[in-house]
Design a protein around this motif. Structure first.
Motif, PDB file in Angstrom:
ATOM      1  N   HIS A 190      10.364   8.468 -25.927  1.00  0.00           N
ATOM      2  CA  HIS A 190       9.378   8.309 -24.627  1.00  0.00           C
ATOM      3  C   HIS A 190       9.534   6.980 -23.932  1.00  0.00           C
ATOM      4  O   HIS A 190      10.077   6.053 -24.297  1.00  0.00           O
ATOM      5  N   LEU A 191       9.365   7.105 -22.643  1.00  0.00           N
ATOM      6  CA  LEU A 191       9.401   5.962 -21.787  1.00  0.00           C
ATOM      7  C   LEU A 191       8.286   5.137 -22.031  1.00  0.00           C
ATOM      8  O   LEU A 191       7.027   5.834 -22.326  1.00  0.00           O
ATOM      9  N   SER A 192       8.179   3.823 -21.796  1.00  0.00           N
ATOM     10  CA  SER A 192       6.997   3.007 -22.095  1.00  0.00           C
ATOM     11  C   SER A 192       6.218   3.262 -20.765  1.00  0.00           C
ATOM     12  O   SER A 192       6.625   3.018 -19.661  1.00  0.00           O
ATOM     13  N   ALA A 193       4.896   3.573 -20.868  1.00  0.00           N
ATOM     14  CA  ALA A 193       4.088   3.763 -19.739  1.00  0.00           C
ATOM     15  C   ALA A 193       4.056   2.367 -19.067  1.00  0.00           C
ATOM     16  O   ALA A 193       3.538   1.284 -19.911  1.00  0.00           O
ATOM     17  N   PRO A 194       3.887   2.020 -17.846  1.00  0.00           N
ATOM     18  CA  PRO A 194       3.422   0.974 -16.910  1.00  0.00           C
ATOM     19  C   PRO A 194       1.929   0.491 -17.515  1.00  0.00           C
ATOM     20  O   PRO A 194       1.195   1.408 -17.988  1.00  0.00           O
ATOM     21  N   ALA A 195       1.625  -0.775 -16.968  1.00  0.00           N
ATOM     22  CA  ALA A 195       0.311  -1.307 -17.359  1.00  0.00           C
ATOM     23  C   ALA A 195      -0.987  -0.623 -16.776  1.00  0.00           C
ATOM     24  O   ALA A 195      -2.200  -0.566 -17.378  1.00  0.00           O
ATOM     25  N   TRP A 196      -0.615   0.286 -15.743  1.00  0.00           N
ATOM     26  CA  TRP A 196      -1.920   0.809 -15.006  1.00  0.00           C
ATOM     27  C   TRP A 196      -2.071   2.158 -15.705  1.00  0.00           C
ATOM     28  O   TRP A 196      -3.074   2.944 -15.024  1.00  0.00           O
ATOM     29  N   ASP A 227       4.194  -5.893  -8.380  1.00  0.00           N
ATOM     30  CA  ASP A 227       4.873  -6.269  -9.588  1.00  0.00           C
ATOM     31  C   ASP A 227       5.222  -5.289 -10.651  1.00  0.00           C
ATOM     32  O   ASP A 227       6.333  -5.476 -11.121  1.00  0.00           O
ATOM     33  N   GLU A 228       4.267  -4.308 -10.668  1.00  0.00           N
ATOM     34  CA  GLU A 228       4.573  -3.250 -11.762  1.00  0.00           C
ATOM     35  C   GLU A 228       5.410  -2.235 -11.307  1.00  0.00           C
ATOM     36  O   GLU A 228       5.880  -1.307 -12.058  1.00  0.00           O
ATOM     37  N   ILE A 229       5.815  -2.220  -9.754  1.00  0.00           N
ATOM     38  CA  ILE A 229       6.532  -1.034  -9.391  1.00  0.00           C
ATOM     39  C   ILE A 229       8.053  -1.503  -9.167  1.00  0.00           C
ATOM     40  O   ILE A 229       8.416  -2.591  -8.601  1.00  0.00           O
ATOM     41  N   ASN A 279       0.810  -1.125   0.165  1.00  0.00           N
ATOM     42  CA  ASN A 279       0.023  -0.184  -0.043  1.00  0.00           C
ATOM     43  C   ASN A 279       0.743   1.141  -0.147  1.00  0.00           C
ATOM     44  O   ASN A 279       0.609   2.293  -0.599  1.00  0.00           O
ATOM     45  N   LEU A 280       1.774   1.072   0.820  1.00  0.00           N
ATOM     46  CA  LEU A 280       2.931   2.458   0.790  1.00  0.00           C
ATOM     47  C   LEU A 280       3.341   2.771  -0.649  1.00  0.00           C
ATOM     48  O   LEU A 280       3.425   3.745  -1.018  1.00  0.00           O
ATOM     49  N   LEU A 281       3.848   1.710  -1.214  1.00  0.00           N
ATOM     50  CA  LEU A 281       4.491   2.133  -2.526  1.00  0.00           C
ATOM     51  C   LEU A 281       3.813   2.324  -3.230  1.00  0.00           C
ATOM     52  O   LEU A 281       3.666   3.457  -4.525  1.00  0.00           O
TER      53      LEU A 281
END
Length: 197
Positions: A155-161, A180-182, A80-82
């Motif tokens: 450009h950086l690739s945006a994460p899945a969220w 997992d995405e962080i 939750n913190l991350l």
């Protein structure tokens, strides 16, 4: 307002984070590396907390506030913190590829170049919600920096969220991030153990 003025490369070296390849890697003659010194459990936990604070550009009081908020949320406190730190608007701007670093993203937000749901937002610690549309303000889109960003393909690739539209310089928060995405090199469980002492 408190500001962290410690040199970035010095802090990276102290925390064991790999900085971008800048400067020389040679050690000075005076500098003596102590590699065989044993670090206590508290020292390891403190280092993880300092690493997270440094990566996201947050000072102690604000970081503690995020921890208290994460503890009240359902689920695992460390994750939750991350998740809360990832939802900061300056981090979202960085993740969308509108800035090269989180510090640059923070400056872009502070200077009023970013809008959330059509309203200008200049508070880098504001948290985004699901469905929020983060965009570059119309006046700012004519800025040389953003024109160059639109024309370049770096450009950086945006994460899945996040979903990003590179041509319009906008992005939408589709959901909250999973652990997992962080991709930050932080052991969040050590931070929870440190604060629960």
């Amino acid at each position: 307002m408190a500001v962290d003025k410690v040199p970035v490369l010095k802090r990276c070296r102290a925390l064991g984070i790999e900085p971008a390849t800048v400067g020389r890697n040679k050690q000075s003659k005076r500098q003596v590396r102590r590699t065989n010194r044993k670090v206590s459990e508290y020292g390891l936990q403190l280092k993880e907390k300092q690493k997270a604070k440094f990566i996201y550009g947050v000072l102690e009081k604000q970081f503690r506030g995020y921890y208290d908020k994460a503890k009240k949320m359902q689920g695992v406190t460390g994750e939750n913190l991350l998740g809360l730190l990832e939802r900061r608007i300056d981090n979202v701007v960085f993740r969308l590829g509108l800035a090269n670093t989180r510090r640059q993203a923070r400056q872009i937000v502070c200077h009023g170049h970013i809008t959330v749901n059509g309203k200008r937002l200049d508070i880098p610690s504001a948290l985004v919600s699901v469905g929020d549309v983060v965009a570059v303000a119309e006046k700012s889109a004519q800025n040389a920096f953003f024109k160059e960003l639109r024309e370049s393909n770096n450009h950086l690739s945006a994460p899945a969220w996040l979903t990003a539209d590179k041509d319009k310089l906008t992005g939408t928060v589709t959901r909250f991030p999973n652990r997992d995405e962080i991709d930050v090199p932080v052991n969040e469980q050590a931070i929870v153990e440190l604060y629960s002492r």
